[in-house]
Design an enzyme around this catalytic site. Structure first.
Site, mmCIF file in Angstrom:
data_model
loop_
_atom_site.group_PDB
_atom_site.id
_atom_site.type_symbol
_atom_site.label_atom_id
_atom_site.label_comp_id
_atom_site.label_asym_id
_atom_site.label_seq_id
_atom_site.Cartn_x
_atom_site.Cartn_y
_atom_site.Cartn_z
ATOM 1 N N GLY A 232 0.859 -1.178 0.000
ATOM 2 C CA GLY A 232 0.000 0.000 0.000
ATOM 3 C C GLY A 232 0.887 1.217 0.000
ATOM 4 C CD GLU A 233 2.305 5.485 -0.910
ATOM 5 O OE1 GLU A 233 1.921 4.844 -1.898
ATOM 6 O OE2 GLU A 233 3.467 5.926 -0.804
ATOM 7 C CB SER A 234 5.369 2.635 3.771
ATOM 8 O OG SER A 234 6.045 3.571 2.964
ATOM 9 C CB CYS B 143 5.253 -3.869 -1.363
ATOM 10 S SG CYS B 143 5.729 -2.634 -2.574
ATOM 11 N NE ARG C 88 7.860 5.411 0.410
ATOM 12 C CZ ARG C 88 7.227 6.572 0.487
ATOM 13 N NH1 ARG C 88 7.904 7.659 0.804
ATOM 14 N NH2 ARG C 88 5.951 6.631 0.289
ATOM 15 C CB ILE D 130 3.011 -2.365 -7.465
ATOM 16 C CG1 ILE D 130 2.354 -3.539 -8.213
ATOM 17 C CG2 ILE D 130 2.222 -1.073 -7.703
ATOM 18 C CD1 ILE D 130 0.974 -3.898 -7.698
ATOM 19 N NE ARG D 131 2.878 3.519 -6.656
ATOM 20 C CZ ARG D 131 2.744 3.799 -5.364
ATOM 21 N NH1 ARG D 131 3.620 4.566 -4.769
ATOM 22 N NH2 ARG D 131 1.740 3.338 -4.668
ATOM 23 C CG HIS E 179 2.557 -6.599 -4.250
ATOM 24 N ND1 HIS E 179 1.819 -6.123 -3.197
ATOM 25 C CD2 HIS E 179 3.266 -5.554 -4.725
ATOM 26 C CE1 HIS E 179 2.061 -4.834 -3.031
ATOM 27 N NE2 HIS E 179 2.943 -4.463 -3.944
ATOM 28 C CD GLU F 262 0.164 -9.122 -2.017
ATOM 29 O OE1 GLU F 262 1.230 -9.764 -1.963
ATOM 30 O OE2 GLU F 262 0.117 -7.876 -2.052
HETATM 31 N N1 GLN Z 1 5.782 2.826 -2.885
HETATM 32 C C1 GLN Z 1 4.993 2.364 -1.772
HETATM 33 C C2 GLN Z 1 5.481 2.970 -0.463
HETATM 34 O O1 GLN Z 1 6.408 3.681 -0.465
HETATM 35 C C3 GLN Z 1 4.989 0.868 -1.679
HETATM 36 C C4 GLN Z 1 4.277 0.297 -2.880
HETATM 37 C C5 GLN Z 1 3.543 -0.973 -2.602
HETATM 38 O O2 GLN Z 1 3.311 -1.376 -1.461
HETATM 39 N N2 GLN Z 1 3.113 -1.603 -3.662
HETATM 40 O O3 GLN Z 1 4.932 2.731 0.563
#
Ligand code: GLN
Length: 185
Positions: free
Chosen positions: A47-49, A79, A105, A132-133, A168, A170
């Site tokens: 997600g977004e840390s 992630c 990151r 993903i990112r 990921h 999952e």
């Molecule tokens: N770029 C996200 C972050 O900095 C991590 C991306 C992800 O969990 N798919 O939290």
């Protein structure tokens, strides 16, 4: 066996679906009172840390979860979940800071933000990996061990009760990494 999945934000439902496929019980952790349930392991999803770190503190989940992780609760971070556990982060903020890994990151830049590959995962053979990112692990300290590499960068590691992947699992068809985690319990 019951697995608590942090469900504040991000890809928690996909972990739940994966656990359903391998027959492990699970529930969502959304607020402090969810922590009074018994659970044997914890998943920190992607997600977004930064958002998750903020919500963890606002919802007063940070201290109890940190104590559980330090107390040996098996934890799997994918992630953003990896970023929450890392001790050192380039381009982001330290959250739990319990794992002896130095992480970059958003390491793959904008163009290669998302990609798919396959690579060896410890002794479990080749697994599909969805990025993903994603961050990657620049280096591991003496207590952590690298489990997988892609293009010369570490993308999975383990330290005692903690497992992290920058990809990921999952979001793929393979249950291998989740089964590997459940074997740690
Ligand atoms: N770029 C996200 C972050 O900095 C991590 C991306 C992800 O969990 N798919 O939290």
């Amino acid at each position: 066996m019951n697995v608590g999945i942090l469900a504040l934000q991000g890809a928690f439902a996909e972990h739940a679906a994966m656990l359903d496929r391998i027959g492990a019980d699970h529930f969502e952790i959304r607020r402090k009172k969810d922590l009074s349930r018994h659970f044997d392991a914890l998943i920190l999803p992607g997600g977004e840390s930064t958002v998750m770190g903020k919500l963890l503190r606002e919802l007063e989940l940070y201290d109890p979860l940190l104590a559980m992780i330090k107390g040996g609760m098996p934890v799997f971070g994918t992630c953003a979940g990896l970023l929450l556990l890392a001790d050192e982060i380039e381009g982001g903020e330290r959250c739990f800071g319990v794992m002896d890994i130095n992480v970059r990151r958003n390491a793959y830049g904008r163009q290669l933000g998302s990609f798919y590959t396959e690579s060896d995962f410890d002794t479990a053979g080749t697994v599909p990996m969805e990025f993903i990112r994603a961050p990657y692990i620049k280096s591991t300290g003496p207590r952590a061990r690298a489990l997988a590499c892609v293009d010369g960068h570490i993308v999975a590691a383990r330290q005692e009760n903690m497992l992290v992947t920058s990809f990921h699992p999952e979001l793929t068809e393979s249950t291998v990494v989740h089964e590997y985690f459940l074997d740690m319990i």
